[in-house]
Design a protein around this motif. Structure first.
Motif, PDB file in Angstrom:
ATOM      1  N   ARG A  99      37.457   5.126  17.533  1.00 47.06           N
ATOM      2  CA  ARG A  99      37.419   5.436  16.109  1.00 47.06           C
ATOM      3  C   ARG A  99      36.643   4.355  15.367  1.00 47.06           C
ATOM      4  NH1 ARG A  99      42.791   6.517  17.538  1.00 47.06           N
ATOM      5  NH2 ARG A  99      43.434   4.480  16.764  1.00 47.06           N
ATOM      6  N   PRO A 100      35.982   4.706  14.271  1.00 47.47           N
ATOM      7  CA  PRO A 100      35.233   3.686  13.523  1.00 47.47           C
ATOM      8  C   PRO A 100      36.177   2.652  12.913  1.00 47.47           C
ATOM      9  CG  PRO A 100      35.274   5.754  12.307  1.00 47.47           C
ATOM     10  CD  PRO A 100      35.844   6.040  13.663  1.00 47.47           C
ATOM     11  N   THR A 101      35.736   1.404  12.885  1.00 45.28           N
ATOM     12  CA  THR A 101      36.532   0.338  12.272  1.00 45.28           C
ATOM     13  C   THR A 101      36.141   0.120  10.817  1.00 45.28           C
ATOM     14  OG1 THR A 101      34.961  -1.341  13.033  1.00 45.28           O
ATOM     15  CG2 THR A 101      36.821  -0.835  14.479  1.00 45.28           C
ATOM     16  N   TRP A 102      34.975   0.608  10.413  1.00 46.96           N
ATOM     17  CA  TRP A 102      34.552   0.439   9.022  1.00 46.96           C
ATOM     18  C   TRP A 102      33.591   1.551   8.640  1.00 46.96           C
ATOM     19  CZ3 TRP A 102      29.345  -0.608   7.788  1.00 46.96           C
ATOM     20  CH2 TRP A 102      28.524  -0.940   8.870  1.00 46.96           C
ATOM     21  N   VAL A 103      33.604   1.862   7.365  1.00 45.42           N
ATOM     22  CA  VAL A 103      32.651   2.811   6.802  1.00 45.42           C
ATOM     23  C   VAL A 103      32.089   2.205   5.523  1.00 45.42           C
ATOM     24  CG1 VAL A 103      33.741   4.871   7.758  1.00 45.42           C
ATOM     25  CG2 VAL A 103      34.451   4.029   5.519  1.00 45.42           C
ATOM     26  N   LYS A 104      30.952   2.703   5.135  1.00 46.25           N
ATOM     27  CA  LYS A 104      30.298   2.169   3.939  1.00 46.25           C
ATOM     28  C   LYS A 104      29.993   3.302   2.963  1.00 46.25           C
ATOM     29  CE  LYS A 104      27.257  -1.108   4.228  1.00 46.25           C
ATOM     30  NZ  LYS A 104      26.036  -1.846   4.575  1.00 46.25           N
ATOM     31  N   LEU A 105      30.353   3.072   1.710  1.00 44.53           N
ATOM     32  CA  LEU A 105      29.938   3.945   0.623  1.00 44.53           C
ATOM     33  C   LEU A 105      28.738   3.281  -0.041  1.00 44.53           C
ATOM     34  CD1 LEU A 105      33.291   5.030  -1.075  1.00 44.53           C
ATOM     35  CD2 LEU A 105      31.583   6.555  -0.116  1.00 44.53           C
ATOM     36  N   ALA A 106      27.562   3.841   0.195  1.00 47.42           N
ATOM     37  CA  ALA A 106      26.364   3.270  -0.406  1.00 47.42           C
ATOM     38  C   ALA A 106      26.404   3.452  -1.918  1.00 47.42           C
ATOM     39  CB  ALA A 106      25.117   3.926   0.178  1.00 47.42           C
ATOM     40  N   HIS A 107      25.572   2.698  -2.608  1.00 45.75           N
ATOM     41  CA  HIS A 107      25.540   2.796  -4.064  1.00 45.75           C
ATOM     42  C   HIS A 107      25.275   4.232  -4.509  1.00 45.75           C
ATOM     43  CE1 HIS A 107      24.567  -1.770  -4.358  1.00 45.75           C
ATOM     44  NE2 HIS A 107      25.859  -1.537  -4.399  1.00 45.75           N
ATOM     45  N   GLY A 108      24.411   4.928  -3.789  1.00 43.47           N
ATOM     46  CA  GLY A 108      24.110   6.309  -4.145  1.00 43.47           C
ATOM     47  C   GLY A 108      25.326   7.209  -4.012  1.00 43.47           C
ATOM     48  N   ASP A 109      26.157   6.983  -2.955  1.00 40.06           N
ATOM     49  CA  ASP A 109      27.369   7.783  -2.792  1.00 40.06           C
ATOM     50  C   ASP A 109      28.345   7.539  -3.934  1.00 40.06           C
ATOM     51  OD1 ASP A 109      26.450   8.832  -0.371  1.00 40.06           O
ATOM     52  OD2 ASP A 109      27.235   7.126   0.755  1.00 40.06           O
ATOM     53  N   ILE A 110      28.484   6.280  -4.334  1.00 43.66           N
ATOM     54  CA  ILE A 110      29.398   5.959  -5.437  1.00 43.66           C
ATOM     55  C   ILE A 110      28.908   6.611  -6.732  1.00 43.66           C
ATOM     56  CG2 ILE A 110      30.413   4.079  -6.773  1.00 43.66           C
ATOM     57  CD1 ILE A 110      30.133   2.310  -4.292  1.00 43.66           C
ATOM     58  N   GLU A 111      27.595   6.567  -6.962  1.00 41.72           N
ATOM     59  CA  GLU A 111      27.047   7.188  -8.169  1.00 41.72           C
ATOM     60  C   GLU A 111      27.277   8.697  -8.170  1.00 41.72           C
ATOM     61  OE1 GLU A 111      23.036   5.925  -8.053  1.00 41.72           O
ATOM     62  OE2 GLU A 111      23.433   3.949  -8.928  1.00 41.72           O
ATOM     63  N   ARG A 112      27.207   9.312  -7.002  1.00 42.88           N
ATOM     64  CA  ARG A 112      27.482  10.747  -6.906  1.00 42.88           C
ATOM     65  C   ARG A 112      28.936  11.054  -7.249  1.00 42.88           C
ATOM     66  NH1 ARG A 112      26.183  12.333  -1.108  1.00 42.88           N
ATOM     67  NH2 ARG A 112      27.338  14.175  -1.743  1.00 42.88           N
ATOM     68  N   LEU A 113      29.857  10.200  -6.816  1.00 47.76           N
ATOM     69  CA  LEU A 113      31.266  10.426  -7.107  1.00 47.76           C
ATOM     70  C   LEU A 113      31.536  10.408  -8.599  1.00 47.76           C
ATOM     71  CD1 LEU A 113      32.933   8.235  -4.312  1.00 47.76           C
ATOM     72  CD2 LEU A 113      32.761  10.709  -4.397  1.00 47.76           C
ATOM     73  N   PHE A 114      30.793   9.615  -9.358  1.00 47.91           N
ATOM     74  CA  PHE A 114      30.998   9.504 -10.791  1.00 47.91           C
ATOM     75  C   PHE A 114      30.002  10.347 -11.598  1.00 47.91           C
ATOM     76  CE2 PHE A 114      33.175   5.751  -9.249  1.00 47.91           C
ATOM     77  CZ  PHE A 114      34.326   5.751 -10.018  1.00 47.91           C
ATOM     78  N   GLY A 115      29.271  11.232 -10.903  1.00 45.35           N
ATOM     79  CA  GLY A 115      28.374  12.145 -11.596  1.00 45.35           C
ATOM     80  C   GLY A 115      27.142  11.489 -12.168  1.00 45.35           C
ATOM     81  N   ARG A 116      26.781  10.306 -11.662  1.00 43.25           N
ATOM     82  CA  ARG A 116      25.580   9.642 -12.166  1.00 43.25           C
ATOM     83  C   ARG A 116      24.332  10.139 -11.442  1.00 43.25           C
ATOM     84  NH1 ARG A 116      26.127   4.963 -15.215  1.00 43.25           N
ATOM     85  NH2 ARG A 116      28.279   4.339 -15.661  1.00 43.25           N
ATOM     86  N   ARG A 117      24.508  10.941 -10.415  1.00 42.02           N
ATOM     87  CA  ARG A 117      23.365  11.494  -9.686  1.00 42.02           C
ATOM     88  C   ARG A 117      23.485  12.993  -9.581  1.00 42.02           C
ATOM     89  NH1 ARG A 117      21.026   8.187  -4.492  1.00 42.02           N
ATOM     90  NH2 ARG A 117      20.162   6.451  -5.645  1.00 42.02           N
TER      91      ARG A 117
END
Length: 590
Positions: A572-590
């Motif tokens: 199983r993965p030990t870490w994942v990354k939310l890139a800046h673009g993914d975070i912006e998508r979550l908040f509707g900035r993209r």
């Protein structure tokens, strides 16, 4: 009943049963002939999954009229010029494919050598029905129509056209992977479904024909040992599939499905992947032709090596070396399903109940909290924590996994990296780090042990005790000292020092279960790795333990310096990354 010689048409049909199992089998033979003819472009046309029609057109060397007639006779071939079956350099060599296919279908062969006229020959289920001049560019075109149309007993066992088309497409994909220097195109029922241009870049051809995400989640393999060259692409252990259909193996440019090679892949990914998952790999093994026998299977999909142990060792070493070089890499981006779970929710209406709950009456010195996502941000106690940073935090750009900012649910570390937000599973990550420390100590001799002040007695079933007693020497190398204590108990005198204050009873019980399930099937080194993995799980930081910022940063830094730290011992993965673009998508900035 007396022995008699079978008629030629019946011999051909029997041979067709071995060579031509389904449309994909016939297509494979035709494409291999085109590759052996020196083609640089191969076009495939299919109708009804290849059941009704298969056409393969190439720009190879072509054939003269006399050679076309000879190619349709059994055991006539141009691919053994020195009659040395032990040194086969081509994909085909038996001379059975064309006459076998022509005995159970209508086959039209049109061919033209460069600088000569074209010629066509039509054979309908073993009978020559027409010969005539043909107009076509240099090369060969073979059309197979009505496969098994006059053999209903065989045709009724074919699967649906969609399933047969999938098998045909897999054949083309594997042969196209083997030869990136050849352009391939496939049309099915008039629709173009695959097209790859000629290229000498093997990794890009692999990514184009398998999974385009593989290019960003793989490592290159390059190893040479005793005249054997291993190359290709291997997916990261966290980039896996539920079936083994994405494992492509080639020996001297020949696609194969060999148990030895598949077993070597499983061995290389052991302790890095869940047992029910499969790696995504494309391995190309090149070795002298006298070290491999390709004449062991009617469809030439299996091979036999003169030194199987050396081949297995080369594959395991090449894969392990490439994966070691990947360091802490993992499949960084969370899945689309995981991102979809984040959704915008309306905040609860403000009311005076907040004051009554005491939220506004807290003293100014009370620690601040970050709430878990809930319908109301004042409805439940927090499950995350942040800690004041008394020392200035390190620079984010100096560390790929970023700088620790807090802890969620006493299980996940939240870190800020230069290019996004990193979430780390502290138990899974530390489990991998402990395993790699144990492997390093084992490579240097034996793992240091910590004697117990009072030896602990662990009661087990008698067969489990027998298995542990038989492996006591191997366990001692890993720092676990066991003694038999009666017929149904084991005495634990020491545990690996790397595990700290591990639970000896739980450790021994889990080891007994591991040995019962896998002991007989694994080699000594594989058994030691499996045992070390079980021990590491018991010695790692558990979920639910509060870590300081310093401890979290120390864990991140060790992950960056440790091979395979991108996945835990179970894959199983030990870490994942939310890139800046993914975070912006979550908040509707993209």
């Amino acid at each position: 009943m007396s022995i008699r010689r079978l008629p030629e048409h019946l011999v051909n049909r029997i041979a067709a049963g071995e060579v031509v199992e389904r449309p994909a089998s016939a297509l494979k033979e035709l494409i291999e002939n085109a590759i052996d003819a020196g083609a640089t472009r191969i076009a495939v046309e299919l109708a009804a999954g290849g059941v009704e029609r298969i056409a393969v057109t190439d720009d190879g060397c072509g054939m003269a009229p006399a050679e076309i007639a000879l190619a349709l006779e059994r055991h006539a071939t141009s691919k053994l010029p020195h009659e040395d079956i032990d040194r086969v350099e081509t994909l085909g060599f038996r001379g059975e494919a064309l006459p076998s296919i022509a005995s159970v279908a209508r086959v039209t062969i049109e061919s033209r050598p460069a600088g000569a006229d074209g010629w066509a020959r039509v054979v309908d289920n073993g009978v020559v029905v027409r010969e005539e001049p043909a107009a076509l560019p240099p090369g060969t075109r073979v059309v197979v129509e009505g496969l098994f149309a006059r053999v209903p007993a065989r045709r009724k066992f074919l699967r649906s056209p969609r399933a047969e088309y999938g098998a045909c497409l897999d054949v083309v994909r594997r042969l196209a992977l083997a030869r990136p220097d050849i352009a391939f195109a496939v049309e099915h029922d008039g629709r173009r479904t695959l097209s790859v241009a000629e290229s000498h870049d093997r990794p890009s051809r692999v990514a184009a024909l398998t999974d385009r995400a593989l290019a960003d989640n793989s490592v290159a393999i390059d190893l040479e040992r005793d005249g054997v060259v291993l190359g290709g692409v291997a997916g990261l252990p966290t980039f896996h599939r539920g079936v083994a259909d994405h494992q492509y193996l080639f020996v001297n440019g020949r696609p194969v499905k060999d148990r030895l090679l598949l077993g070597a892949i499983r061995g290389a990914y052991a302790e890095m992947m869940p047992r029910d998952r499969h790696a995504v790999v494309a391995l190309f093994l090149d070795l002298p032709s006298d070290l491999v026998d390709v004449n062991v299977h009617p469809a030439k999909t299996e091979v036999r090596f003169r030194d199987p142990a050396m081949i297995r060792g080369t594959i395991v070493s090449g894969l392990r070396r490439a994966l070691d070089a990947a360091g802490h890499r993992a499949v960084q981006r969370p899945s689309e399903d995981a991102l979809a779970m984040w959704q915008q929710e309306p905040a609860a209406a403000w009311s005076g109940s907040a004051t009554q709950a005491g939220l506004l009456d807290r003293p100014a010195t009370a620690p601040s909290y970050v709430n878990e996502r809930r319908p109301s941000f004042i409805a439940a106690p927090p499950l995350a924590r942040a800690e004041p940073a008394w020392a200035p935090p390190p620079e984010r750009r100096d560390h790929p996994l970023g700088v620790a900012r807090g802890q969620v649910s006493k299980t996940y570390i939240v870190a800020e990296a230069e290019d996004g937000l990193v979430l780390v599973d502290q138990h899974a990550a530390h489990e991998r780090l402990v395993l790699e420390r144990m492997r390093g100590a084992l490579a240097g001799g034996t793992v240091a042990s910590q004697a117990l002040l009072l030896p602990e007695v662990v009661e087990l079933e008698e067969p489990a005790c027998d298995r542990l007693e038989a492996r006591a020497g191997e366990l001692a190398e890993l720092g676990l000292e066991l003694e038999r204590f009666g017929p149904r108990a084991m005495l634990v005198r020491a545990t690996p020092a790397l595990l700290g204050s591990a639970d000896p009873s739980g450790l021994v019980v889990d080891l007994a279960d591991e040995l019962a399930a896998y002991d007989e099937a694994l080699s000594l080194r594989e058994r030691l790795d499996a045992i070390a993995g079980t021990m590491a799980c018991h010695g790692s930081v558990r979920a639910g333990r509060v870590l300081s910022v310093a401890e979290m940063n120390a864990l991140l830094r060790e992950m960056e310096a440790t091979p395979h730290s991108g996945q835990c011992n179970h894959g199983r993965p030990t870490w994942v990354k939310l890139a800046h673009g993914d975070i912006e998508r979550l908040f509707g900035r993209r």
